[in-house]
Design a protein around this motif. Structure first.
Motif, PDB file in Angstrom:
ATOM      1  N   VAL A   8     -18.518  -9.770 -17.428  1.00 25.72           N
ATOM      2  CA  VAL A   8     -18.658 -10.480 -16.168  1.00 25.72           C
ATOM      3  C   VAL A   8     -19.705 -11.567 -16.401  1.00 25.72           C
ATOM      4  O   VAL A   8     -20.708 -11.330 -17.068  1.00 25.72           O
ATOM      5  N   ARG A   9     -19.460 -12.747 -15.827  1.00 23.25           N
ATOM      6  CA  ARG A   9     -20.391 -13.854 -16.013  1.00 23.25           C
ATOM      7  C   ARG A   9     -20.934 -14.300 -14.669  1.00 23.25           C
ATOM      8  O   ARG A   9     -20.184 -14.504 -13.720  1.00 23.25           O
ATOM      9  N   ALA A  10     -22.242 -14.466 -14.616  1.00 28.71           N
ATOM     10  CA  ALA A  10     -22.901 -15.006 -13.430  1.00 28.71           C
ATOM     11  C   ALA A  10     -23.638 -16.262 -13.860  1.00 28.71           C
ATOM     12  O   ALA A  10     -24.318 -16.272 -14.888  1.00 28.71           O
ATOM     13  N   SER A  11     -23.487 -17.320 -13.107  1.00 31.19           N
ATOM     14  CA  SER A  11     -24.150 -18.580 -13.420  1.00 31.19           C
ATOM     15  C   SER A  11     -24.935 -19.046 -12.208  1.00 31.19           C
ATOM     16  O   SER A  11     -24.572 -18.770 -11.072  1.00 31.19           O
ATOM     17  N   GLY A  12     -26.004 -19.757 -12.467  1.00 28.92           N
ATOM     18  CA  GLY A  12     -26.813 -20.287 -11.379  1.00 28.92           C
ATOM     19  C   GLY A  12     -27.963 -21.091 -11.931  1.00 28.92           C
ATOM     20  O   GLY A  12     -27.903 -21.593 -13.051  1.00 28.92           O
ATOM     21  N   ASP A  13     -29.018 -21.174 -11.142  1.00 28.36           N
ATOM     22  CA  ASP A  13     -30.227 -21.890 -11.545  1.00 28.36           C
ATOM     23  C   ASP A  13     -31.412 -20.937 -11.456  1.00 28.36           C
ATOM     24  O   ASP A  13     -31.479 -20.116 -10.536  1.00 28.36           O
ATOM     25  N   LEU A  14     -32.328 -21.085 -12.395  1.00 29.21           N
ATOM     26  CA  LEU A  14     -33.588 -20.356 -12.362  1.00 29.21           C
ATOM     27  C   LEU A  14     -34.677 -21.400 -12.517  1.00 29.21           C
ATOM     28  O   LEU A  14     -34.765 -22.063 -13.552  1.00 29.21           O
ATOM     29  N   ASN A  15     -35.451 -21.593 -11.467  1.00 29.19           N
ATOM     30  CA  ASN A  15     -36.505 -22.614 -11.452  1.00 29.19           C
ATOM     31  C   ASN A  15     -35.944 -23.997 -11.761  1.00 29.19           C
ATOM     32  O   ASN A  15     -36.545 -24.775 -12.503  1.00 29.19           O
ATOM     33  N   VAL A  17     -33.370 -24.788 -13.548  1.00 27.27           N
ATOM     34  CA  VAL A  17     -32.736 -24.891 -14.859  1.00 27.27           C
ATOM     35  C   VAL A  17     -31.519 -23.965 -14.871  1.00 27.27           C
ATOM     36  O   VAL A  17     -31.623 -22.807 -14.454  1.00 27.27           O
ATOM     37  N   PRO A  18     -30.351 -24.444 -15.344  1.00 23.65           N
ATOM     38  CA  PRO A  18     -29.161 -23.595 -15.370  1.00 23.65           C
ATOM     39  C   PRO A  18     -29.387 -22.312 -16.184  1.00 23.65           C
ATOM     40  O   PRO A  18     -30.108 -22.307 -17.189  1.00 23.65           O
ATOM     41  N   ILE A  19     -28.762 -21.235 -15.714  1.00 24.82           N
ATOM     42  CA  ILE A  19     -28.822 -19.947 -16.401  1.00 24.82           C
ATOM     43  C   ILE A  19     -27.437 -19.323 -16.361  1.00 24.82           C
ATOM     44  O   ILE A  19     -26.704 -19.477 -15.382  1.00 24.82           O
ATOM     45  N   SER A  20     -27.080 -18.662 -17.444  1.00 31.06           N
ATOM     46  CA  SER A  20     -25.823 -17.922 -17.525  1.00 31.06           C
ATOM     47  C   SER A  20     -26.157 -16.504 -17.970  1.00 31.06           C
ATOM     48  O   SER A  20     -26.878 -16.309 -18.953  1.00 31.06           O
ATOM     49  N   ILE A  21     -25.653 -15.530 -17.226  1.00 29.53           N
ATOM     50  CA  ILE A  21     -25.861 -14.124 -17.565  1.00 29.53           C
ATOM     51  C   ILE A  21     -24.494 -13.478 -17.668  1.00 29.53           C
ATOM     52  O   ILE A  21     -23.694 -13.539 -16.741  1.00 29.53           O
ATOM     53  N   GLN A  22     -24.225 -12.882 -18.826  1.00 33.86           N
ATOM     54  CA  GLN A  22     -22.978 -12.160 -19.035  1.00 33.86           C
ATOM     55  C   GLN A  22     -23.332 -10.701 -19.294  1.00 33.86           C
ATOM     56  O   GLN A  22     -24.277 -10.410 -20.024  1.00 33.86           O
ATOM     57  N   PHE A  23     -22.564  -9.805 -18.685  1.00 31.23           N
ATOM     58  CA  PHE A  23     -22.822  -8.381 -18.905  1.00 31.23           C
ATOM     59  C   PHE A  23     -21.510  -7.612 -18.962  1.00 31.23           C
ATOM     60  O   PHE A  23     -20.490  -8.057 -18.441  1.00 31.23           O
ATOM     61  N   ARG A  24     -21.564  -6.443 -19.616  1.00 30.98           N
ATOM     62  CA  ARG A  24     -20.386  -5.601 -19.735  1.00 30.98           C
ATOM     63  C   ARG A  24     -19.996  -5.070 -18.371  1.00 30.98           C
ATOM     64  O   ARG A  24     -20.819  -4.544 -17.630  1.00 30.98           O
ATOM     65  N   LYS A  25     -18.730  -5.195 -18.042  1.00 31.15           N
ATOM     66  CA  LYS A  25     -18.231  -4.775 -16.731  1.00 31.15           C
ATOM     67  C   LYS A  25     -18.456  -3.280 -16.511  1.00 31.15           C
ATOM     68  O   LYS A  25     -18.829  -2.863 -15.415  1.00 31.15           O
ATOM     69  N   GLU A  26     -18.247  -2.471 -17.520  1.00 32.75           N
ATOM     70  CA  GLU A  26     -18.361  -1.019 -17.364  1.00 32.75           C
ATOM     71  C   GLU A  26     -19.599  -0.474 -18.072  1.00 32.75           C
ATOM     72  O   GLU A  26     -19.557   0.566 -18.723  1.00 32.75           O
ATOM     73  N   TRP A  27     -20.726  -1.164 -17.907  1.00 32.65           N
ATOM     74  CA  TRP A  27     -21.967  -0.780 -18.574  1.00 32.65           C
ATOM     75  C   TRP A  27     -22.465   0.593 -18.161  1.00 32.65           C
ATOM     76  O   TRP A  27     -23.135   1.275 -18.936  1.00 32.65           O
ATOM     77  N   VAL A  84     -24.988  -4.983 -24.138  1.00 28.95           N
ATOM     78  CA  VAL A  84     -24.643  -4.915 -22.721  1.00 28.95           C
ATOM     79  C   VAL A  84     -24.866  -6.201 -21.946  1.00 28.95           C
ATOM     80  O   VAL A  84     -24.298  -6.368 -20.863  1.00 28.95           O
ATOM     81  N   MET A  85     -25.674  -7.129 -22.487  1.00 26.24           N
ATOM     82  CA  MET A  85     -25.951  -8.339 -21.716  1.00 26.24           C
ATOM     83  C   MET A  85     -26.324  -9.481 -22.651  1.00 26.24           C
ATOM     84  O   MET A  85     -26.933  -9.263 -23.697  1.00 26.24           O
ATOM     85  N   MET A  86     -25.934 -10.699 -22.242  1.00 26.19           N
ATOM     86  CA  MET A  86     -26.372 -11.903 -22.924  1.00 26.19           C
ATOM     87  C   MET A  86     -26.821 -12.902 -21.865  1.00 26.19           C
ATOM     88  O   MET A  86     -26.109 -13.145 -20.894  1.00 26.19           O
ATOM     89  N   ILE A  87     -28.008 -13.457 -22.056  1.00 28.32           N
ATOM     90  CA  ILE A  87     -28.591 -14.413 -21.121  1.00 28.32           C
ATOM     91  C   ILE A  87     -28.802 -15.729 -21.863  1.00 28.32           C
ATOM     92  O   ILE A  87     -29.346 -15.742 -22.975  1.00 28.32           O
ATOM     93  N   THR A  88     -28.386 -16.834 -21.259  1.00 23.90           N
ATOM     94  CA  THR A  88     -28.619 -18.161 -21.821  1.00 23.90           C
ATOM     95  C   THR A  88     -29.405 -18.968 -20.805  1.00 23.90           C
ATOM     96  O   THR A  88     -28.961 -19.151 -19.661  1.00 23.90           O
ATOM     97  N   HIS A  89     -30.593 -19.433 -21.219  1.00 25.25           N
ATOM     98  CA  HIS A  89     -31.474 -20.182 -20.318  1.00 25.25           C
ATOM     99  C   HIS A  89     -32.505 -20.948 -21.129  1.00 25.25           C
ATOM    100  O   HIS A  89     -33.091 -20.400 -22.068  1.00 25.25           O
ATOM    101  N   SER A  90     -32.696 -22.195 -20.796  1.00 24.29           N
ATOM    102  CA  SER A  90     -33.733 -23.029 -21.422  1.00 24.29           C
ATOM    103  C   SER A  90     -33.656 -23.034 -22.945  1.00 24.29           C
ATOM    104  O   SER A  90     -34.674 -22.947 -23.628  1.00 24.29           O
ATOM    105  N   GLY A  91     -32.437 -23.098 -23.488  1.00 26.33           N
ATOM    106  CA  GLY A  91     -32.270 -23.168 -24.932  1.00 26.33           C
ATOM    107  C   GLY A  91     -32.457 -21.858 -25.662  1.00 26.33           C
ATOM    108  O   GLY A  91     -32.548 -21.828 -26.879  1.00 26.33           O
ATOM    109  N   ILE A  92     -32.511 -20.765 -24.934  1.00 30.76           N
ATOM    110  CA  ILE A  92     -32.668 -19.447 -25.552  1.00 30.76           C
ATOM    111  C   ILE A  92     -31.474 -18.584 -25.184  1.00 30.76           C
ATOM    112  O   ILE A  92     -31.089 -18.517 -24.018  1.00 30.76           O
TER     113      ILE A  92
END
Length: 143
Positions: A8-15, A17-27, A84-92
């Protein structure tokens, strides 16, 4: 396999700056099994960045995707660990992984192919029997 590979992917802004969070649906299946008390976090600090998105540049993003796939292939087959999760934010890019045996995880991590040299990653591990690292992020993105 302990959990399926649906994400599952959630996208938005944090401060601002764009952020993308992906996590396992059946974690929950992995957490509820009770076999994964160690939280391992892997961070890839990108050397390139798309100024419009704050995410790594396109070619580096392709390398990150290959690493992600290789990471799952190396760590998950014996069910010692689950990504279980991958986060992309501020080049990390950051992966949150839970495992049973840190030594086995290290051995499995050492099998990730490195044809083009070592990956620019940092790895930290902590005991987290309650999956607090994951659930803090997960609860923050729930509607």
């Amino acid at each position: 396999m302990l959990v399926n590979n649906l994400w599952v992917r959630a996208s938005g802004d944090l401060n601002g700056v764009p952020i993308s969070i992906q996590f396992r649906k059946e974690w929950e299946a992995a957490r509820d099994a009770g076999n994964y008390p160690q939280c391992v976090q892997i961070a890839w600090n990108a050397s390139t960045r798309d100024d419009s998105s704050g995410f790594p540049g396109a070619s580096e993003q392709a390398q990150i995707l290959l690493f992600h796939e290789a990471l799952q292939a190396a760590l998950e087959p014996q069910e010692n660990a689950v990504v279980v999760m991958m986060i992309t934010h501020s080049g990390i890019n950051q992966w949150i992984i839970y495992c049973n045996d840190l030594e086995q995880l290290q051995q499995d991590l050492d099998t990730v192919p490195t044809e083009k040299g070592l990956y620019p990653i940092e790895v930290v591990a902590d005991e987290d029997t309650g999956w607090n690292t994951f659930t803090q992020v997960h609860s923050a993105i729930q509607p």
